[in-house]
Design an enzyme around this catalytic site. Structure first.
Site, PDB file in Angstrom:
ATOM      1  N   PRO A  51       0.739  -1.241   0.035  1.00 30.12           N
ATOM      2  CA  PRO A  51       0.003   0.028  -0.215  1.00 30.12           C
ATOM      3  C   PRO A  51       0.588   1.228  -0.054  1.00 30.12           C
ATOM      4  O   PRO A  51       1.747   1.311   0.606  1.00 30.12           O
ATOM      5  CB  PRO A  51      -0.847  -0.021   1.351  1.00 30.12           C
ATOM      6  CG  PRO A  51      -0.171  -1.072   2.227  1.00 30.12           C
ATOM      7  CD  PRO A  51       0.593  -2.150   1.312  1.00 30.12           C
ATOM      8  N   ASN A  52       0.209   2.261  -0.736  1.00 32.22           N
ATOM      9  CA  ASN A  52       0.804   3.625  -0.791  1.00 32.22           C
ATOM     10  C   ASN A  52       1.995   3.706  -1.658  1.00 32.22           C
ATOM     11  O   ASN A  52       2.441   4.775  -1.987  1.00 32.22           O
ATOM     12  CB  ASN A  52       1.090   4.291   0.587  1.00 32.22           C
ATOM     13  CG  ASN A  52       0.092   4.223   1.488  1.00 32.22           C
ATOM     14  OD1 ASN A  52      -1.046   4.772   0.871  1.00 32.22           O
ATOM     15  ND2 ASN A  52      -0.025   3.657   2.648  1.00 32.22           N
ATOM     16  N   ARG A  69       5.084  11.123  -2.266  1.00 31.48           N
ATOM     17  CA  ARG A  69       4.785  10.723  -1.110  1.00 31.48           C
ATOM     18  C   ARG A  69       6.198  10.987  -0.376  1.00 31.48           C
ATOM     19  O   ARG A  69       6.947  10.134  -0.479  1.00 31.48           O
ATOM     20  CB  ARG A  69       4.405   9.393  -0.876  1.00 31.48           C
ATOM     21  CG  ARG A  69       4.322   8.476   0.472  1.00 31.48           C
ATOM     22  CD  ARG A  69       4.462   7.128   0.415  1.00 31.48           C
ATOM     23  NE  ARG A  69       4.030   6.547   1.737  1.00 31.48           N
ATOM     24  CZ  ARG A  69       4.434   5.430   1.980  1.00 31.48           C
ATOM     25  NH1 ARG A  69       4.819   4.593   1.158  1.00 31.48           N
ATOM     26  NH2 ARG A  69       4.172   4.913   3.175  1.00 31.48           N
ATOM     27  N   TYR A 101      11.167   8.768   0.772  1.00 31.59           N
ATOM     28  CA  TYR A 101      11.386   7.694  -0.046  1.00 31.59           C
ATOM     29  C   TYR A 101      11.682   8.099  -1.727  1.00 31.59           C
ATOM     30  O   TYR A 101      11.944   7.045  -2.465  1.00 31.59           O
ATOM     31  CB  TYR A 101       9.842   7.252  -0.427  1.00 31.59           C
ATOM     32  CG  TYR A 101       9.094   6.636   0.853  1.00 31.59           C
ATOM     33  CD1 TYR A 101       9.708   5.392   1.263  1.00 31.59           C
ATOM     34  CD2 TYR A 101       8.046   7.087   1.585  1.00 31.59           C
ATOM     35  CE1 TYR A 101       9.126   4.857   2.363  1.00 31.59           C
ATOM     36  CE2 TYR A 101       7.809   6.715   2.794  1.00 31.59           C
ATOM     37  CZ  TYR A 101       8.312   5.490   3.178  1.00 31.59           C
ATOM     38  OH  TYR A 101       7.550   4.902   4.295  1.00 31.59           O
ATOM     39  N   ASN A 150       8.167  -5.570  -1.587  1.00 32.86           N
ATOM     40  CA  ASN A 150       8.128  -4.578  -0.754  1.00 32.86           C
ATOM     41  C   ASN A 150       6.631  -4.608  -0.060  1.00 32.86           C
ATOM     42  O   ASN A 150       5.836  -3.869  -0.732  1.00 32.86           O
ATOM     43  CB  ASN A 150       8.519  -3.188  -1.384  1.00 32.86           C
ATOM     44  CG  ASN A 150       8.610  -1.922  -0.212  1.00 32.86           C
ATOM     45  OD1 ASN A 150       8.110  -2.112   0.677  1.00 32.86           O
ATOM     46  ND2 ASN A 150       9.163  -0.938  -0.619  1.00 32.86           N
ATOM     47  N   ALA A 174       3.237  -1.119   4.464  1.00 32.31           N
ATOM     48  CA  ALA A 174       2.877  -1.065   5.806  1.00 32.31           C
ATOM     49  C   ALA A 174       2.512  -2.577   6.258  1.00 32.31           C
ATOM     50  O   ALA A 174       2.694  -3.176   7.416  1.00 32.31           O
ATOM     51  CB  ALA A 174       1.695  -0.062   6.013  1.00 32.31           C
ATOM     52  N   GLU A 224      12.859  -9.543   0.702  1.00 31.00           N
ATOM     53  CA  GLU A 224      12.040  -8.369   1.359  1.00 31.00           C
ATOM     54  C   GLU A 224      12.934  -7.152   1.171  1.00 31.00           C
ATOM     55  O   GLU A 224      14.097  -7.310   1.488  1.00 31.00           O
ATOM     56  CB  GLU A 224      11.890  -8.815   2.887  1.00 31.00           C
ATOM     57  CG  GLU A 224      11.326  -7.481   3.382  1.00 31.00           C
ATOM     58  CD  GLU A 224      10.670  -7.954   4.823  1.00 31.00           C
ATOM     59  OE1 GLU A 224      11.287  -9.096   5.483  1.00 31.00           O
ATOM     60  OE2 GLU A 224      10.436  -6.900   5.719  1.00 31.00           O
ATOM     61  N   HIS A 243      12.992  -2.743   1.530  1.00 26.90           N
ATOM     62  CA  HIS A 243      12.171  -1.443   2.078  1.00 26.90           C
ATOM     63  C   HIS A 243      13.056  -0.325   1.540  1.00 26.90           C
ATOM     64  O   HIS A 243      14.313  -0.418   1.686  1.00 26.90           O
ATOM     65  CB  HIS A 243      12.104  -1.261   3.637  1.00 26.90           C
ATOM     66  CG  HIS A 243      11.377  -2.574   4.165  1.00 26.90           C
ATOM     67  ND1 HIS A 243      10.124  -2.637   4.118  1.00 26.90           N
ATOM     68  CD2 HIS A 243      11.700  -3.726   4.530  1.00 26.90           C
ATOM     69  CE1 HIS A 243       9.509  -3.673   4.556  1.00 26.90           C
ATOM     70  NE2 HIS A 243      10.708  -4.473   5.024  1.00 26.90           N
ATOM     71  N   ARG A 302      13.756   4.254  11.928  1.00 29.58           N
ATOM     72  CA  ARG A 302      12.664   5.058  12.019  1.00 29.58           C
ATOM     73  C   ARG A 302      11.760   4.491  13.539  1.00 29.58           C
ATOM     74  O   ARG A 302      12.400   3.863  14.121  1.00 29.58           O
ATOM     75  CB  ARG A 302      11.607   4.837  10.809  1.00 29.58           C
ATOM     76  CG  ARG A 302      12.583   5.303   9.518  1.00 29.58           C
ATOM     77  CD  ARG A 302      11.543   4.974   8.280  1.00 29.58           C
ATOM     78  NE  ARG A 302      10.273   5.671   8.237  1.00 29.58           N
ATOM     79  CZ  ARG A 302       9.629   5.513   7.457  1.00 29.58           C
ATOM     80  NH1 ARG A 302       9.696   4.657   6.414  1.00 29.58           N
ATOM     81  NH2 ARG A 302       8.524   6.468   7.253  1.00 29.58           N
TER      82      ARG A 302
END
Ligand code: DQA
Length: 149
Positions: free
Chosen positions: A10-11, A18, A23, A74, A77, A98, A100, A107
């Site tokens: 998502p996003n 964003r 990012y 990725n 969330a 995986e 990110h 973070r």
């Protein structure tokens, strides 16, 4: 030639717009173009998807069970919340990397736990969108020399 799935949660459709300080400025279409170019160089094919819906990501993992050799994911969330995506990945037998874009460990603490890491063969975080390229390279290596890696 093998098929590698590149899945985005998502996003990530808003990549480039964003929080660019976190990012970056590249869009998901830029990332997809780079992934396609690299896959071609490596002699593989990719299927690139993004969804804001958990079930769609699960369905693509199920699809990868049928025709996919590896997965770069990725989960965004869903990384931190989705036992269902972990369960789906546990049904997949090929390499899973995986990624990110941001360094999740630098973070908020709620980003430090990943359900997906329980299955992933490798995790890349904080390398920007280059992580996608590195993830594809790693899957390609694991596909050619699975026993040595
Ligand atoms: C992300 C990190 C996640 O914590 C976040 O929810 C995202 C993107 C990353 O690529 O850095 O949406 O997966």
């Amino acid at each position: 030639m093998s098929l590698i799935y590149v899945l985005n949660g998502p996003n990530l459709n808003l990549l480039g717009k964003r929080q660019p300080h976190i990012y970056g400025h590249e869009t998901l279409a830029d990332v997809e173009a780079d992934c396609r170019k690299l896959a071609l160089e490596l002699g593989h094919e990719i299927r690139f998807h993004q969804s804001n819906r958990e079930y769609e990501i699960i369905d693509w993992i199920h699809e990868a069970r049928e025709d996919g050799a590896g997965i770069v994911i990725n989960p965004a969330a869903f990384t931190h919340t989705s036992l269902a995506i972990l369960d789906a990945l546990n049904t997949f037998e090929g390499p899973v990397i995986e990624i990110h874009i941001s360094n999740v460990h630098k973070r908020e603490s709620f980003r430090h736990h990943s359900f997906v890491s329980h299955r992933a063969d490798g995790v890349l975080a904080g390398l920007g969108t280059e992580g996608y390229q590195l993830g594809i390279r790693r899957v390609a290596t694991m596909l050619t020399a699975p026993k040595k890696e």
